[in-house]
Design an enzyme around this catalytic site. Structure first.
Site, PDB file in Angstrom:
ATOM      1  N   CYS A 261      55.166  49.989  41.615  1.00 33.00           N
ATOM      2  CA  CYS A 261      56.438  50.467  42.155  1.00 33.00           C
ATOM      3  C   CYS A 261      57.432  50.569  40.988  1.00 33.00           C
ATOM      4  CB  CYS A 261      56.955  49.499  43.216  1.00 33.00           C
ATOM      5  SG  CYS A 261      57.277  47.863  42.548  1.00 33.00           S
TER       6      CYS A 261
ATOM      7  N   HIS B  65      51.353  40.526  39.811  1.00 32.75           N
ATOM      8  CA  HIS B  65      50.223  39.814  40.412  1.00 32.75           C
ATOM      9  C   HIS B  65      48.940  40.606  40.204  1.00 32.75           C
ATOM     10  CE1 HIS B  65      53.183  37.518  43.127  1.00 32.75           C
ATOM     11  NE2 HIS B  65      52.914  36.851  42.027  1.00 32.75           N
TER      12      HIS B  65
ATOM     13  N   HIS C  19      60.571  40.203  40.415  1.00 32.86           N
ATOM     14  CA  HIS C  19      60.808  39.398  41.631  1.00 32.86           C
ATOM     15  C   HIS C  19      62.168  38.719  41.647  1.00 32.86           C
ATOM     16  CE1 HIS C  19      56.692  39.809  42.806  1.00 32.86           C
ATOM     17  NE2 HIS C  19      56.206  39.072  41.832  1.00 32.86           N
TER      18      HIS C  19
ATOM     19  N   HIS D 288      56.892  32.380  47.841  1.00 33.60           N
ATOM     20  CA  HIS D 288      56.768  33.621  47.058  1.00 33.60           C
ATOM     21  C   HIS D 288      57.929  33.662  46.058  1.00 33.60           C
ATOM     22  CE1 HIS D 288      57.022  37.896  46.087  1.00 33.60           C
ATOM     23  NE2 HIS D 288      55.774  38.011  46.506  1.00 33.60           N
TER      24      HIS D 288
ATOM     25  N   GLU E  20      59.869  35.977  44.892  1.00 29.70           N
ATOM     26  CA  GLU E  20      61.117  36.647  45.313  1.00 29.70           C
ATOM     27  C   GLU E  20      61.883  35.776  46.303  1.00 29.70           C
ATOM     28  OE1 GLU E  20      60.866  40.756  46.855  1.00 29.70           O
ATOM     29  OE2 GLU E  20      62.533  40.218  48.168  1.00 29.70           O
TER      30      GLU E  20
ATOM     31  N   THR F 132      61.772  41.919  50.286  1.00 32.49           N
ATOM     32  CA  THR F 132      61.661  43.383  50.164  1.00 32.49           C
ATOM     33  C   THR F 132      60.279  43.931  50.540  1.00 32.49           C
ATOM     34  OG1 THR F 132      61.073  43.192  47.823  1.00 32.49           O
ATOM     35  CG2 THR F 132      63.395  43.533  48.331  1.00 32.49           C
TER      36      THR F 132
ATOM     37  N   CYS G 204      62.056  47.102  51.117  1.00 27.86           N
ATOM     38  CA  CYS G 204      62.047  48.174  50.118  1.00 27.86           C
ATOM     39  C   CYS G 204      61.149  49.306  50.606  1.00 27.86           C
ATOM     40  CB  CYS G 204      61.538  47.634  48.795  1.00 27.86           C
ATOM     41  SG  CYS G 204      61.349  48.910  47.559  1.00 27.86           S
TER      42      CYS G 204
ATOM     43  N   SER H 235      50.047  39.249  47.254  1.00 28.52           N
ATOM     44  CA  SER H 235      50.150  39.318  48.717  1.00 28.52           C
ATOM     45  C   SER H 235      50.266  40.772  49.154  1.00 28.52           C
ATOM     46  CB  SER H 235      51.320  38.491  49.240  1.00 28.52           C
ATOM     47  OG  SER H 235      52.450  38.672  48.462  1.00 28.52           O
TER      48      SER H 235
ATOM     49  N   SER I 298      51.075  46.417  42.649  1.00 25.97           N
ATOM     50  CA  SER I 298      50.858  45.652  41.411  1.00 25.97           C
ATOM     51  C   SER I 298      49.599  46.113  40.673  1.00 25.97           C
ATOM     52  CB  SER I 298      50.750  44.159  41.749  1.00 25.97           C
ATOM     53  OG  SER I 298      49.788  43.967  42.761  1.00 25.97           O
TER      54      SER I 298
HETATM   55  S1  SF4 Z   1      62.162  45.843  45.540  1.00 21.05           S
HETATM   56 FE1  SF4 Z   1      60.161  45.024  45.040  1.00 21.05          FE
HETATM   57  S2  SF4 Z   1      58.723  46.566  45.854  1.00 21.05           S
HETATM   58 FE2  SF4 Z   1      60.755  47.555  45.749  1.00 21.05          FE
HETATM   59  S3  SF4 Z   1      60.805  48.588  43.771  1.00 21.05           S
HETATM   60 FE3  SF4 Z   1      61.696  46.544  43.500  1.00 21.05          FE
HETATM   61  S4  SF4 Z   1      60.009  45.227  42.842  1.00 21.05           S
HETATM   62 FE4  SF4 Z   1      59.111  47.080  43.720  1.00 21.05          FE
END
Ligand code: SF4
Length: 297
Positions: free
Chosen positions: A12, A39, A74, A131, A133, A169, A203, A232, A280
């Site tokens: 991402c 990850h 994160h 986690h 985040e 997210t 997200c 995950s 990831s």
């Molecule tokens: S919020 Fe998380 S899933 Fe969305 S772009 Fe950022 S790191 Fe990636």
């Protein structure tokens, strides 16, 4: 065989940004990363070969002054910044801007309600306990936020008190909507007049992937899902793939294909094999998996 890679799979925006930051900072000198940058063991190993050293919180407390530490996408709780400041450590902050914004919103909510003593509010985070985040998000509330992983855990809330719901997210939109509906219904049962605010902070970079991934899985006879065993997001997306196409296999590296070749080697000509992965999963790893399958033709 017709082998294709899903164009929507892979890093991402936030992870891409953090890895770019690591690579450019490594050109300037030694660099530590607090926790795995992503990850995915294969990508971590690639960056470690370039000099990136992965550390944990205990290591952070013993690093010499002026060490440079990258914070991954994160995000981190305020305590991490505080430790770094105390020790004279330079932080390279690669927190994803989407996560940073969510941290700020949770912190603002906590600050504006922390003195509501007559009816103490509850900040609730829909997320996975432990986690990275989520640890960063809880830290914005001085670790007072309640982390709920599913609607089955709602008995931990007091429905007669205010509730402010946020989401990690990477959680599912459906799971969040289920929580909102159940909380609304349980509040109605106790005739609560306190506020219930919910903020869908999922997200879309991840949420939108499910439909695209399932369409890709359906368009192939056999699907190879490439993901890290610690991710995950990989586990969740693999399950979605499996739902769309039961003929889906999970691998963490190209080496794991050795035991799977019978899945395609005895098939009729024209077998469509699709390769996809998590947020990831690096593109180079999916390409390597494709090359390995091609070698077996
Ligand atoms: S919020 Fe998380 S899933 Fe969305 S772009 Fe950022 S790191 Fe990636």
């Amino acid at each position: 065989m017709i082998i294709s890679i899903d164009s929507n799979s892979g890093f991402c925006f936030g992870v891409t940004r953090a890895i770019q930051a690591a690579e450019s900072e490594l050109e300037k000198g030694s660099l530590y990363c607090l926790g795995d940058i992503v990850h995915n063991g294969q990508e971590v190993a690639r960056l470690e070969l370039k000099g990136l050293a992965t550390i944990d919180y205990d290591d952070l407390r013993t690093l010499p002054a002026h060490s440079r530490v990258l914070l991954r996408a994160h995000g981190e709780p305020p305590s991490t910044y505080w430790i770094a400041k105390q020790r004279g450590i330079e932080i390279i902050d690669a927190t994803c801007p989407v996560v940073k914004k969510l941290q700020d919103r949770i912190r603002a909510c906590y600050e504006s309600h922390r003195n509501d003593e007559s009816v103490p509010p509850q900040i609730v985070i829909y997320g996975k306990p432990g986690h990275a985040e989520v640890i960063g998000l809880q830290g914005q509330t001085n670790n007072t936020a309640i982390v709920i992983e599913s609607a089955e855990q709602l008995d931990r809330l007091d429905f007669s008190r205010p509730i402010y719901l946020f989401s990690q997210t990477t959680k599912s939109v459906e799971g969040f909507q289920e929580l909102v509906e159940k909380i609304s219904s349980l509040r109605h049962d106790v005739m609560s007049s306190c506020s219930f605010e919910y903020h869908d902070t999922i997200c879309r970079s991840v949420a939108n992937r499910v439909k695209e991934l399932q369409a890709f899985a359906r368009s192939n006879d056999l699907v190879i899902f490439v993901g890290g065993s610690k991710s995950s997001n990989a586990k969740v997306l693999y399950q979605h793939c499996l739902e769309a196409n039961p003929n889906t296999l999970f691998v963490s590296s190209a080496d794991e294909l050795n035991n799977l070749t019978t899945k395609w080697s005895n098939s009729e000509a024209g077998l469509r094999i699709g390769i996809c992965g998590a947020t990831s999963t690096p593109l180079w790893l999916m390409e390597k998996v494709k090359e390995e399958i091609e070698k077996t033709q």
